[in-house]
Each structure stands twice: as C-alpha cells, then as structure tokens.
Design a protein around this motif. Structure first.
Motif, PDB file in Angstrom:
ATOM      1  N   THR A 343     -60.835 -27.111 -54.155  1.00  0.00           N
ATOM      2  CA  THR A 343     -61.760 -27.759 -53.058  1.00  0.00           C
ATOM      3  C   THR A 343     -61.473 -29.479 -53.335  1.00  0.00           C
ATOM      4  OG1 THR A 343     -63.002 -25.921 -52.893  1.00  0.00           O
ATOM      5  CG2 THR A 343     -63.634 -28.140 -52.154  1.00  0.00           C
ATOM      6  N   ALA A 348     -62.036 -27.049 -48.425  1.00  0.00           N
ATOM      7  CA  ALA A 348     -62.918 -26.141 -49.185  1.00  0.00           C
ATOM      8  C   ALA A 348     -61.744 -24.873 -49.497  1.00  0.00           C
ATOM      9  CB  ALA A 348     -64.055 -25.802 -48.853  1.00  0.00           C
ATOM     10  N   ASP A 349     -61.408 -24.462 -50.839  1.00  0.00           N
ATOM     11  CA  ASP A 349     -60.863 -23.418 -51.320  1.00  0.00           C
ATOM     12  C   ASP A 349     -59.312 -23.286 -50.627  1.00  0.00           C
ATOM     13  OD1 ASP A 349     -62.865 -22.511 -52.745  1.00  0.00           O
ATOM     14  OD2 ASP A 349     -63.696 -21.499 -51.002  1.00  0.00           O
TER      15      ASP A 349
END
Length: 411
Positions: A343, A348-349
């Motif tokens: 992240t 994010a991710d």
C-alpha cells in the motif's frame, strides 16, 4: 574434539578481544589465539564433513546390500502402527538423531536427514484431488500443482548448510584518512565493526494423509510426498528471505532496516527507466555496486518492464526478454513471492516491489534436516494420519547498504 558451536563461540570472543587489544604483545597473543581457533574450527568442520559423507556412503551401501532404498512411507507406517523401526529406516533415524545432536538441536519426533530425502505427496485414495488420482490401474501420469518460482540461490545468495548453534556475521566500516599540517596532531580513526547473528528459527508444516493411500497405491506416492514436503520447506524460506516480518520468523530484505529506498510517487506509479537507474544509483552511491548484482520482482512488474520503453526517442524496452533477459546489464529473476499487495497512499493493496542488490551479502542458513512427528490419533475416526514437520532456518542481510528496493510500483 570439541563441538563446532563451542569453537565458534570462542572464536567470536577471541575476535572481540583482538579488536580491543592494546600493546604489541597483547595484539600478538590475541592474533595467535584467533589463528589457533581458526585452525581448530577448520579441523572440526573437516571432521564433520567427513563424518557426514561417510554416513551418506554407508546409507547407499546399506541400500545396495538390502536390495531396496530407504522408504519414508515405510517409516511412517511403522511409526503409525507402533512398530519399532528396523533396517534402513532405523539406520536413517539414527543418522538424523546423530545429526541433530551434533548441530545442538532437540527434536520431538523422528529426525530424517535431508540426505535421505529424495523427491515428492498424495493424501487420500477415495477423493480424486487428494490422492485417488494416484491409485494406479495402468501407467499413470500426474500434473504438478502450479508453484511459485524459488530463485534466491540462482541470484547468488550464500546458502549455509549444517550450521551449529548461532552464526555471527561480522561487517566493518573503513578507516578514515585525512590531511594535516606538518607537526599537527592527527585524529585517531578506528575501524568500526558490527556483528549480526543468525540463529535457528523453527518453521513447520502439517500434512494429513490416510492409511489407505499409504498402503494401497502402487504409484510413487512417496516421491510426490517428499517433493511437496521439500517444496513447502523451500517456499517458506524464500518467502521469509524476501519479506519476512522478523520475530519468530527471519527478517526479510524488504523489512531490513538500512536498505536503500526509491519512491515512485505519493500514491505509487508505473515503473520507468529513470526509476530503475535511480535504484541502481542508490546502491552505487554507497560503494556497494559489486559482487553478485541482480534484480528480483514479481510477474506483474516483469510484464510492465517488457512493455515500457526506456525513453520517448527509443524503441528499446527496459526488459527485452528476446535479446538478453537483463535490465541495464544485470540479470533479473521473477517470483510471485515478491509482494504485489503493498500500500502507498490511496493505492491500497495494489503496489509491487522491485529489489536490486548484491545477493552475495544475503545469507540463508539451514540447521540439519527435518523432525517428523507422526500423529495417528487426532484423525483416527477418518483413518487419517497427521504428520508435523519441523525445520530450523534463518536469513540474514549481512550488509543492508548492498540492497535497495522500490515498493510502490503500480503494474
């Protein structure tokens, strides 16, 4: 002859004493002690290697004499049924116990040295995916499960086997020289040493199989079982090498304090030629651009490197697999154990990592073979046998300055 662990401990203490020794006589005595311990250690290691080689030759000789090879499945069946191990299986168990004792480890089950393991698993005779597809009615073939690539050794990491106790790794800083006027007092500059220690950390895997599978199939289930055990062991070590969180696990490259860092952007960004060069420059700026240099990343970044040109006025791609499979003259390896779910900002991710460095400054340690604990009771209602496998390993980035990483690539 003393244990290798004891000699190494004394050698570490002698090195510390040498660094703090003052006066010509004290330094000479400290050097003599270090050299004496080095000779003792070399002799002990040679004796251990000879003992290990002799044991392995003896196993091969015993196999030829008995007309059969060591069987892990036969060992598992004997343990499950409460029979005392005999023949080659008893000899291998004794080899494993001797190895663990020599390496200073304590096992909870039956120890099997890695030299006795051969190749690959199955799990259940009636369920096709769990092993029924291995029950042979005619010549059988099987397709291995899709696996992550394990490239750490190919990159040039130091793989240390048969370690004993803890292993200290010493790094040092250079002495600083300077200029001064005639007669002016020169400041004293001392060499600075740092010591990092590798120690055995337990990793484990649990395997469930059934009595029916072990006893009914004529396909080489044993080879497949050993292969899967070995792969699970190797995979967890490679994963820890790259991104281990520390604590009970080793500390991986991406989690090691002091490695270089290059950022793509506030919220991550696509890889570019300029950032690749910046990554190399971080290592070069610390005089660490030497040794076994190379890149490591995942499949997503490999794809991006193959489709990203070096500049607007060129048709050359950052990674041209058809020409050299290299990035700016350095080899590159791919494994999906390099995270693709990092992240950065609002990404994010979604971010991936790219690692560059001197892989000779990475150490992967192995303490002995595997410790097998066989449990025929927990799954007794289903006719299942649970096998717990324990191994001992550690990872050390000996010189963090030798590595740099980008951890916010959007690919």
């Amino acid at each position: 002859m003393r244990k290798i662990a004891e000699i190494r401990a004394d050698l570490s203490a002698a090195n510390e004493a040498l660094r703090s020794a003052e006066g010509e006589q004290a330094v000479r005595e400290a050097i003599d002690k270090v050299n004496g311990l080095i000779r003792e250690l070399e002799a002990a290691e040679a004796a251990e290697a000879a003992e290990r080689a002799l044991a392995e030759r003896q196993l091969r000789s015993d196999e030829q004499t008995a007309g059969r090879r060591f069987s892990l499945l036969r060992m598992l069946n004997d343990i499950t049924d409460g029979r005392q191990l005999s023949g080659l299986e008893a000899d291998v168990a004794q080899m494993g116990a001797d190895e663990y004792r020599r390496l200073g480890l304590s096992g909870s089950g039956v120890q099997v040295p890695l030299a006795a393991l051969r190749a690959a698993s199955g799990q259940n005779v009636t369920t096709p995916a769990d092993g029924g597809n291995l029950a042979e009615t005619m010549a059988s073939r099987y397709v291995q499960s899709l696996r992550d690539n394990l490239p750490i050794a190919r990159l040039g990491a130091n793989i240390l086997t048969d370690l004993v106790g803890t292993l200290p790794v010493i790094t040092s800083q250079d002495i600083t020289a300077g200029w001064g006027a005639e007669g002016a007092e020169a400041p004293t500059s001392k060499a600075s040493y740092a010591k990092a220690v590798m120690s055995p950390k337990r990793n484990f895997a649990n395997v469930s199989t059934t009595r029916d599978l072990l006893r009914q199939t004529s396909f080489d289930v044993e080879a497949d079982l050993i292969d899967k055990i070995n792969y699970a062991h190797a995979r967890i070590i490679e994963d820890a090498t790259i991104n281990g969180a520390g604590g009970n696990a080793p500390t991986g490259i991406l989690k090691t304090a002091g490695i270089g860092s290059v950022a793509m952007g506030t919220n991550g960004a696509a890889i570019s030629w300029a950032k690749v060069i910046e990554l190399e420059s971080v290592v070069a700026s610390l005089n660490a651009l030497k040794g076994r240099l190379g890149y490591l990343t995942n499949a997503k970044v490999i794809g991006a490197l193959k489709t990203t040109v070096c500049g607007s006025n060129t048709s050359r791609f950052i990674l041209d697999a058809l020409v050299s499979n290299m990035v700016n003259g350095y080899g590159i390896e791919m494994t999906n154990l390099v995270p693709a779910n990092l992240t950065k900002g609002t990404a994010a991710d979604k971010c991936s990592a790219l690692i560059f460095g001197n892989w000779a400054d990475l150490y992967v340690g192995h303490w002995g073979g595997i410790d097998l604990i066989v449990d025929p009771y927990t799954g007794k209602r289903k006719g299942e046998i649970e096998i717990c496998i324990n191994c001992y390993n550690d990872v050390l980035v000996a010189e963090p300055k030798s590595f740099a990483a980008i951890q916010d690539i959007l690919a």
